[in-house]
Design a protein around this motif. Sequence first.
Motif: not given
Length: 319
Positions: A134, A136, A147, A149, A154-156
């Motif tokens: 992952h 984060t 995913v 953004k 932020k990229h999630r």
Amino acid sequence: PRHPLSYLMTLAHVGNRSLKPGEPEIAGLPSLTNNNWNLEILEGPEGPTVEFRFDLGPNELKPLGLNGSLQLVKRFRLSRIPTDESRQAAHRSYHLDYEVELRNLGAAPLQIAYQLDGPTGLPLEGWWYTYKTHPTKFGGAGVRDVVCKAFGGKHRMFSNPNIVEREEENAEYPMLSMFEDDEQPRLQYAGVDAQYFHSALIANVPIDEAPANGTAADADTDPDTDEYVFEEAFARTVAPIDTLRASRTDVSFRLVSPVIEIPAGGQHRQQFLIFAGPKKPQVLALYGLKECVTYGWFPLVAKPLQWVLHAFYRVVRNY
């Protein structure tokens, strides 16, 4: 398992009727996800375009108390790639141009919102030994994950285990909101991420050209427009939970547009790119997707080791 089709579209709001939580489509309208759309192949200067149209005439809209006609259009077009043999041209060959258009063919304004689902059925190559980290959180992700953004955000990643857990615990509304802390995010991309492949819906903003040395530039341009604002964005399962390994379950995203007022005889159009390709860093960077490659919890070690690995390959032609 049987996977649903990718990029299915239906109405989320028309007139004074909206989709209710857990409702697949607006009651009283023909099914836009289960019925066939009209197909036409259009020739143009940019190449052939495949256009799908669904018409809702007076007979279909009358049960909702509306007079008029509405046409929904989806267009897919293979982009023309430069004929030179540069690395840049090869890296830009993994997308479709995609347009969504809503046409008000009636004599009165219409308030409309649409719902759009994402890609499904990404390949599971090597699922029995792969392990994704992952970006984060400590812990693994799934074989397929969602995913996203927002511009300026932020990229999630929404991991497969979390999406599956949501369905198991809340079968009545089994979707995870992807932007709980944002009001109407301006979406840069939303995608489904596998170990080696990725597919994403991307805001169609200008893609920066790569430098002459072939190093990919970062396509993270903010268009400074509300064109890509969405009312809601969800991560969800799109097939039964996999009984062999839950993290193999097919997942995708769902986007809901804000309500748009389209004048009589008017139209609303949005342009996207659909990326479908390998998770090669230079390729992903050209589409603004570079953060979809995760180097684990120690990127300062992993990235130099990757360079060493490729250096050995250039010498001995074998990993």
